[in-house]
Structure formats: structure tokens, C-alpha cells
Write an enzyme that holds these catalytic residues in place. Sequence first.
Site, PDB file in Angstrom:
ATOM      1  N   THR A   1      37.163  92.372 -14.572  1.00  0.00           N
ATOM      2  CA  THR A   1      38.103  93.261 -13.988  1.00  0.00           C
ATOM      3  C   THR A   1      38.987  92.752 -12.580  1.00  0.00           C
ATOM      4  O   THR A   1      39.682  93.253 -12.194  1.00  0.00           O
ATOM      5  CB  THR A   1      37.752  94.659 -13.792  1.00  0.00           C
ATOM      6  OG1 THR A   1      36.676  94.788 -13.142  1.00  0.00           O
ATOM      7  CG2 THR A   1      37.314  95.376 -15.218  1.00  0.00           C
TER       8      THR A   1
ATOM      9  N   LYS B   1      32.495  86.192  -8.741  1.00  0.00           N
ATOM     10  CA  LYS B   1      33.287  87.189  -9.560  1.00  0.00           C
ATOM     11  C   LYS B   1      32.656  88.489  -9.144  1.00  0.00           C
ATOM     12  O   LYS B   1      31.385  88.525  -8.758  1.00  0.00           O
ATOM     13  CB  LYS B   1      33.320  87.093 -10.848  1.00  0.00           C
ATOM     14  CG  LYS B   1      32.249  87.287 -11.648  1.00  0.00           C
ATOM     15  CD  LYS B   1      31.524  88.849 -12.121  1.00  0.00           C
ATOM     16  CE  LYS B   1      32.660  89.271 -12.850  1.00  0.00           C
ATOM     17  NZ  LYS B   1      32.315  90.946 -12.933  1.00  0.00           N
ATOM     18  N   GLY B   2      33.517  89.710  -9.251  1.00  0.00           N
ATOM     19  CA  GLY B   2      32.725  90.874  -9.239  1.00  0.00           C
ATOM     20  C   GLY B   2      33.798  91.724  -8.337  1.00  0.00           C
ATOM     21  O   GLY B   2      34.389  91.307  -7.151  1.00  0.00           O
TER      22      GLY B   2
ATOM     23  N   THR C   1      24.676  89.751  -5.099  1.00  0.00           N
ATOM     24  CA  THR C   1      25.601  90.634  -5.386  1.00  0.00           C
ATOM     25  C   THR C   1      26.372  90.095  -6.507  1.00  0.00           C
ATOM     26  O   THR C   1      26.445  88.710  -6.805  1.00  0.00           O
ATOM     27  CB  THR C   1      26.871  90.680  -4.131  1.00  0.00           C
ATOM     28  OG1 THR C   1      28.013  91.491  -4.654  1.00  0.00           O
ATOM     29  CG2 THR C   1      27.241  89.455  -3.790  1.00  0.00           C
TER      30      THR C   1
END
Length: 388
Positions: free
Chosen positions: A146, A171-172, A182
Amino acid sequence: MSKVPLPRGFHAHVANVGIKDDTDDFVVVASDTTCDAAAVFTRSRFEGPSVELSRRHAADGRLRAVVVVSKNANVATGEAGRADARELAEGVARAVGCPVEEVLVASTGVIGRRYPMPALRAHLDELRWPFQPSDAVAAATAMMTTDTHPKTSVATLPAERGTASVVGIAKGVGMIEPDMATMLAFVFTDAAVPAAELDPIFRRVVARTFNSLSVDTDTSTSDTAAVLANGAAGAVDLAELETALGRVCLGLTRQLAADGEGATKLLVVRVTGAHDDDQAKRVAKAIVNSPLVKTAVHGADPNWGRVAMAVGKCSDDTDIDQERVAIRFGDVQVYPDGDEGDLAALEEYLRGGEVHIGVDLGIADGDWTVYGCDLSDGYVRINADYTT
């Protein structure tokens, strides 16, 4: 976004294998030679097979390739999911020509679904080394779920054979409250540094960057952060390498926070004057994770009482005395004896794209900065429809 070259000796393969849609969802970054490496992983009790496998593969500090499957986390898939992760690592190792133990596997996306193995097998059978040229931006794009844009960060430093580069991709944007790492973050460098030296350096950097990030207080089942150093540029000064790694990882951390799901603002919270750094981090995380603080920032409401509340709920820190605490929005002290006469100016500051909240506990010299974002209705919309 312009292309970002990988360090010398690293190559990326990016493709769509049909995990969910027609966007790129498969990436391998590999080195010409085996790398010294360090990695950290989630402490979630629901960690995925990719994390289980990669934790073992990274234990000896030797890696050559990283493979990422996006839009499918391969978590809570049992022994079948473990077999799928092993087969994925074996396929990449076969293509690159390295031991399977030198392949790091990472996955991100929906939990509870196995990989579409027929599609992955077909693609792995066609994978050929060396890869066709592909850059860090393409690799970061293929990892996205997303995310609204790919995240890369670059630094350079002097090296024995000229200049070494440090290139990071990540990413994230949701399910981010790291408990040692993370989301997914990978750093590649052509600096030469033994794994025994690289591991403590990377862990110190992760503590001040990725582990100081929170979007929504939720720790992912798939968090992985790793650094691979192939030595093509020769030896470097270790202090300078740590500084360069810090710049790259902080750049990625700020991008991840600013792109939090539904976010409109980057929120930076610094706590000073704490008993020690651990206390400063606890208090800073309490502030950045508070829904009331995050919504006030979203609405540009200079309600410093919400910050005071967040500090106060650190009830185990009995040495915090409200009479010694000071709170700032940007450069303006709002407590105690703050000037609330110009609320319009404070509201204007809070409407900006980057908001800084400062708290001095007045105890000692502990100091920590954390990174997050505001909380909007967009976060609810994104996560209410995530699997559909």
C-alpha cells in the site's frame, strides 16, 4: 523517480509473477560475490516462514542474495508455507549459483495465504544470472504493497579503491511498530567490512532509525532489515561507514513515516532531559503512538494537553515530575508558561507537512528522537478494505 544505481557488484531482477495483480511483485538483488552481512528480524510470536528461514541463513554473517515476494506475506501457513519458502530460496540459489544458505527470503502482504507456487516455479525456472540491468528504484517499487511511492536512500564515503556507495531500499506504510527491525529494509554497499564489525554497527543504526519508527503501534509478522557488503570498493573507515549507514537508514525511516497509511504529515518527536536514552525513547513512543496526539496533529489543533497526557501515562517512570517538564511545538514552548496568545501561528505551524514536538523531562541527559505520522480517516479506509 530517477534511477538509483546499486553499488558496484550488485544486480537486481524485477518482475511480475502474478501474486495479486499486474504490478511488479518479485525482486532479487544479488552480488557477484558472497557478502559480509548483518540482519535483524521481527520478534512477533507469529513470525512467518520467510523470517524463520532467513534468521538461520543470516546467522553466520554470509549472504549473496535477497529475494522479496510482495503482496503475500506467507505467514500462518504452517509446514506447507515453510516448504514454499525453502523452495523459493532454492530456486534463487540455483539461478545465482550460490549455496541456498546465502539467500535471504522476505515476504510482505496479506497474512494466511500461501504463495502461488506454480507461478513462482515457472518464473524461477526462467531466472538467469547475471540479471539484466535494473536499479534500486525498480527494486523498491516491486516491494510495495500500500506504499504510495518507492523508497530509496543513498550515501557515499571514501574507500580504499575510490568511493564506496551505500544504497538502501525499503517498503512499509502500515503495521509498523518495530520490535527490533521494521517492515522490509535492505541496504547494499560495496564497502569492505567484516561481518563481526558490521553487525554491531547495523544494530546501533537500526536502534536510532527503524526501531524508532511507528505508524500504528502494530508489529509486523514479517519485519526484516539487512545489510550486505561485498567489498568491491575496498576497506573503509568504520566510523564513516556507520555515519553513512545512519544517513541512509534515517532517510528511509523518514520516508516510511511520511508515507504512513492515510498520512498527511511527518511527525517527529524528540524527548530530552530524560533519566537515560531508554526512558527518552519510551516517552517519545508514548507521544508518537497516541491517537489523540496524532489526530490533533492531523487537524492542526495546538492541544498540548494531549502531549502532557501521553507523557503522564508512562506511569512506571516515577521520576517524571510535571513541574520539571517542558513541551514545545516546533520552536514554541507551550508548557509551562507558554504563550498561547498566538494560536493562529501555532495552527499554521501544525498545518505544515512536517511537525516537530519536543519534550524536556528535566531529569538528566537522556535523549531520543522517534518518527511517525498523523492519523486520518484514510488509514481506516485503507485497512478496512485491505484484502478485497
